[in-house]
Design a protein around this motif. Structure first.
Motif, PDB file in Angstrom:
ATOM      1  N   LEU A   1       0.861  -1.171   0.000  1.00 55.60           N
ATOM      2  CA  LEU A   1       0.000   0.000   0.000  1.00 55.60           C
ATOM      3  C   LEU A   1       0.903   1.229   0.000  1.00 55.60           C
ATOM      4  O   LEU A   1       1.648   1.464   0.951  1.00 55.60           O
ATOM      5  CB  LEU A   1      -0.901   0.010   1.239  1.00 55.60           C
ATOM      6  N   ASP A   2       0.848   1.988  -1.080  1.00 55.64           N
ATOM      7  CA  ASP A   2       1.724   3.143  -1.256  1.00 55.64           C
ATOM      8  C   ASP A   2       1.201   4.315  -0.441  1.00 55.64           C
ATOM      9  O   ASP A   2       0.193   4.932  -0.795  1.00 55.64           O
ATOM     10  CB  ASP A   2       1.801   3.506  -2.735  1.00 55.64           C
ATOM     11  N   MET A   3       1.908   4.667   0.637  1.00 53.44           N
ATOM     12  CA  MET A   3       1.446   5.762   1.479  1.00 53.44           C
ATOM     13  C   MET A   3       1.755   7.122   0.894  1.00 53.44           C
ATOM     14  O   MET A   3       1.353   8.146   1.449  1.00 53.44           O
ATOM     15  CB  MET A   3       2.057   5.640   2.877  1.00 53.44           C
ATOM     16  N   GLY A   4       2.447   7.130  -0.241  1.00 49.46           N
ATOM     17  CA  GLY A   4       2.615   8.393  -0.944  1.00 49.46           C
ATOM     18  C   GLY A   4       1.342   8.817  -1.638  1.00 49.46           C
ATOM     19  O   GLY A   4       1.195   9.973  -2.043  1.00 49.46           O
ATOM     20  N   ALA A   5       0.398   7.871  -1.792  1.00 50.38           N
ATOM     21  CA  ALA A   5      -0.847   8.166  -2.504  1.00 50.38           C
ATOM     22  C   ALA A   5      -2.081   7.751  -1.724  1.00 50.38           C
ATOM     23  O   ALA A   5      -3.187   7.806  -2.248  1.00 50.38           O
ATOM     24  CB  ALA A   5      -0.829   7.459  -3.864  1.00 50.38           C
ATOM     25  N   SER A   6      -1.931   7.323  -0.464  1.00 51.53           N
ATOM     26  CA  SER A   6      -3.064   6.811   0.307  1.00 51.53           C
ATOM     27  C   SER A   6      -3.206   7.554   1.626  1.00 51.53           C
ATOM     28  O   SER A   6      -2.218   7.991   2.225  1.00 51.53           O
ATOM     29  CB  SER A   6      -2.890   5.312   0.589  1.00 51.53           C
ATOM     30  N   SER A   7      -4.451   7.679   2.086  1.00 53.29           N
ATOM     31  CA  SER A   7      -4.732   8.238   3.402  1.00 53.29           C
ATOM     32  C   SER A   7      -4.938   7.103   4.395  1.00 53.29           C
ATOM     33  O   SER A   7      -5.037   5.929   4.004  1.00 53.29           O
ATOM     34  CB  SER A   7      -5.993   9.094   3.347  1.00 53.29           C
ATOM     35  N   ALA A   8      -5.044   7.441   5.677  1.00 52.42           N
ATOM     36  CA  ALA A   8      -5.293   6.427   6.691  1.00 52.42           C
ATOM     37  C   ALA A   8      -6.614   5.718   6.451  1.00 52.42           C
ATOM     38  O   ALA A   8      -6.722   4.488   6.588  1.00 52.42           O
ATOM     39  CB  ALA A   8      -5.273   7.066   8.078  1.00 52.42           C
ATOM     40  N   THR A   9      -7.627   6.465   6.038  1.00 51.52           N
ATOM     41  CA  THR A   9      -8.935   5.867   5.748  1.00 51.52           C
ATOM     42  C   THR A   9      -8.848   4.925   4.563  1.00 51.52           C
ATOM     43  O   THR A   9      -9.451   3.834   4.562  1.00 51.52           O
ATOM     44  CB  THR A   9      -9.977   6.964   5.470  1.00 51.52           C
ATOM     45  N   ALA A  10      -8.084   5.325   3.545  1.00 55.66           N
ATOM     46  CA  ALA A  10      -7.924   4.476   2.361  1.00 55.66           C
ATOM     47  C   ALA A  10      -7.216   3.170   2.716  1.00 55.66           C
ATOM     48  O   ALA A  10      -7.516   2.120   2.139  1.00 55.66           O
ATOM     49  CB  ALA A  10      -7.151   5.221   1.280  1.00 55.66           C
ATOM     50  N   VAL A  11      -6.278   3.231   3.669  1.00 52.33           N
ATOM     51  CA  VAL A  11      -5.593   2.009   4.104  1.00 52.33           C
ATOM     52  C   VAL A  11      -6.602   1.012   4.663  1.00 52.33           C
ATOM     53  O   VAL A  11      -6.560  -0.183   4.347  1.00 52.33           O
ATOM     54  CB  VAL A  11      -4.519   2.335   5.161  1.00 52.33           C
ATOM     55  N   ALA A  12      -7.521   1.486   5.481  1.00 52.58           N
ATOM     56  CA  ALA A  12      -8.538   0.603   6.057  1.00 52.58           C
ATOM     57  C   ALA A  12      -9.358  -0.066   4.966  1.00 52.58           C
ATOM     58  O   ALA A  12      -9.647  -1.273   5.022  1.00 52.58           O
ATOM     59  CB  ALA A  12      -9.438   1.394   7.006  1.00 52.58           C
ATOM     60  N   GLU A  13      -9.754   0.699   3.953  1.00 53.39           N
ATOM     61  CA  GLU A  13     -10.533   0.140   2.855  1.00 53.39           C
ATOM     62  C   GLU A  13      -9.733  -0.896   2.069  1.00 53.39           C
ATOM     63  O   GLU A  13     -10.265  -1.931   1.660  1.00 53.39           O
ATOM     64  CB  GLU A  13     -11.013   1.260   1.925  1.00 53.39           C
ATOM     65  N   GLU A  14      -8.447  -0.638   1.884  1.00 53.69           N
ATOM     66  CA  GLU A  14      -7.586  -1.590   1.162  1.00 53.69           C
ATOM     67  C   GLU A  14      -7.447  -2.895   1.944  1.00 53.69           C
ATOM     68  O   GLU A  14      -7.426  -3.986   1.350  1.00 53.69           O
ATOM     69  CB  GLU A  14      -6.203  -0.975   0.930  1.00 53.69           C
TER      70      GLU A  14
END
Length: 370
Positions: free
Chosen positions: A187-200
């Motif tokens: 999961l690329d944190m250069g393009a993801s938010s904390a909320t997006a991480v949960a969804e992934e």
């Protein structure tokens, strides 16, 4: 920043101090708390060396430079310290910073004893000038991957920021887990938010999430987002780089920060020296010392042995690395050549996978060791 002999040890009247340079992250974006623990260990060991008679009657003097996690700043500091006439350079916590310092020290012919950085390729080529106390990243992270498999986690997501250190960690995990039936999801944190991480995590059916990111941001927001998502109640959060050991982690996350396994480089039982040092570091820091404090102490203990044997002669100090045999806080320290590593390496310091007990977050549980 400089530490005088009177601050870091008892000065001997009429004796010129033996000066050693110390690289420590003491300001942001460096990991300041780790730097403080490292410096506390270095200073405590200098005090003990001086209380024991110093180096042939001469006191040790730490000349401290704040790297602020900046490789260019660290390289420049090594050059400055060499011109100041230090016998050797010690310290540093961040791998990319230590790598820059090691390259500069090698080029200048200045002995460098790296305290805490773990990246395997600390130097681009084999060198006689550099030695290291911390275990190589591949060894620690493979042990961590073994822990994940043993705990039943074979779908592992890594939230990673761009960095050679994090990229190397991801590769180590993939190379170990994939042949054993595991899957690593990046999961690329250069393009993801904390909320997006949960969804992934939900989308990929991951059972574990590893934080290969900076602290406190974005690590803290990610932990909070995952902990508060009921769909992810059974997902393990891990932080192999060791953030949960420090008090700031517990202060910022509270109960959310418990049950997050990390790597810690200490044995279940410290040596008698280690037990004494732990008590002294606790008094100096006002909190439980991390393994980084022990690395700092052991660094000076080793270098003092080299200085007692060869004085401030830089080439002879470097020649002493393979003959080191010093009882440290975590066991006997000796250096050897290890395949794939171009520096003199302590092979190996003890390694544990540890977390904060959810029932008692101030207590650490050892989950796996090697």
């Amino acid at each position: 920043m400089s530490t005088s002999p009177s601050e870091a040890g008892a000065e001997r009247p009429g004796a010129a101090p033996v000066r050693i340079g110390a690289l420590v992250p003491l300001s942001r974006p460096g990991w300041v708390e780790a730097g403080q623990h490292l410096l506390a260990g270095l200073e405590l060991a200098v005090r003990d060396v001086d209380d024991g008679g110093g180096i042939g009657g001469r006191p040790l003097e730490l000349v401290v430079r704040d790297t602020a996690a900046d490789p260019e700043k660290a390289a420049a500091a090594v050059g400055e310290l060499a011109e100041l006439g230090v016998a050797a350079v010690v310290g540093e916590y961040h791998s990319v910073v230590a790598r820059a310092a090691a390259a500069r020290a090698d080029a200048l012919g200045l002995p460098y004893l790296c305290s805490s950085a773990v990246i395997d390729a600390l130097t681009a080529h084999p060198t006689e000038w550099v030695a290291r106390l911390a275990p190589a990243q591949s060894r620690g992270w493979q042990l961590y991957a073994d822990f994940l498999l043993g705990a039943g986690h074979n779908r592992v997501a890594v939230a990673a920021q761009p960095s050679v250190y994090w990229a190397t960690g991801t590769r180590i995990l993939r190379d170990y887990l994939t042949p054993r039936g595991g899957t690593v999801i990046e999961l690329d944190m250069g393009a993801s938010s904390a909320t997006a991480v949960a969804e992934e995590l939900v989308a990929h059916r991951a059972t574990a999430l590893l934080l290969l990111v900076g602290f406190p941001d974005p690590a803290v927001p990610i932990v909070r987002a995952v902990r508060r998502d009921q769909r992810l109640a059974d997902v393990l959060i891990g932080a192999p780089a060791g953030q949960p050991e420090f008090a700031e982690w517990a202060a910022l996350l509270g109960d959310d920060g418990a049950g997050v396994p990390f790597l810690r480089y200490r044995p279940e039982r410290l040596t008698p020296l280690g037990a004494r040092v732990e008590k002294a570091l606790r008094e100096r820091l006002g909190q439980v010392p991390s393994f980084v404090g022990f690395e700092g102490y052991d660094t000076v203990a080793v270098l003092a042995e080299a200085l007692r044997a060869h004085g401030t002669d830089r080439p002879r100090i470097a020649e002493f690395w393979p003959r080191v045999a010093v009882e440290g806080t975590r066991g006997e320290i000796q250096f050897s050549r290890t395949p794939g590593i171009g520096v003199w390496q302590w092979a190996w310091p003890p390694i544990q996978v540890v977390d904060r007990d959810p029932a008692e977050p101030d207590r650490f549980r050892v989950l796996h060791a090697g």
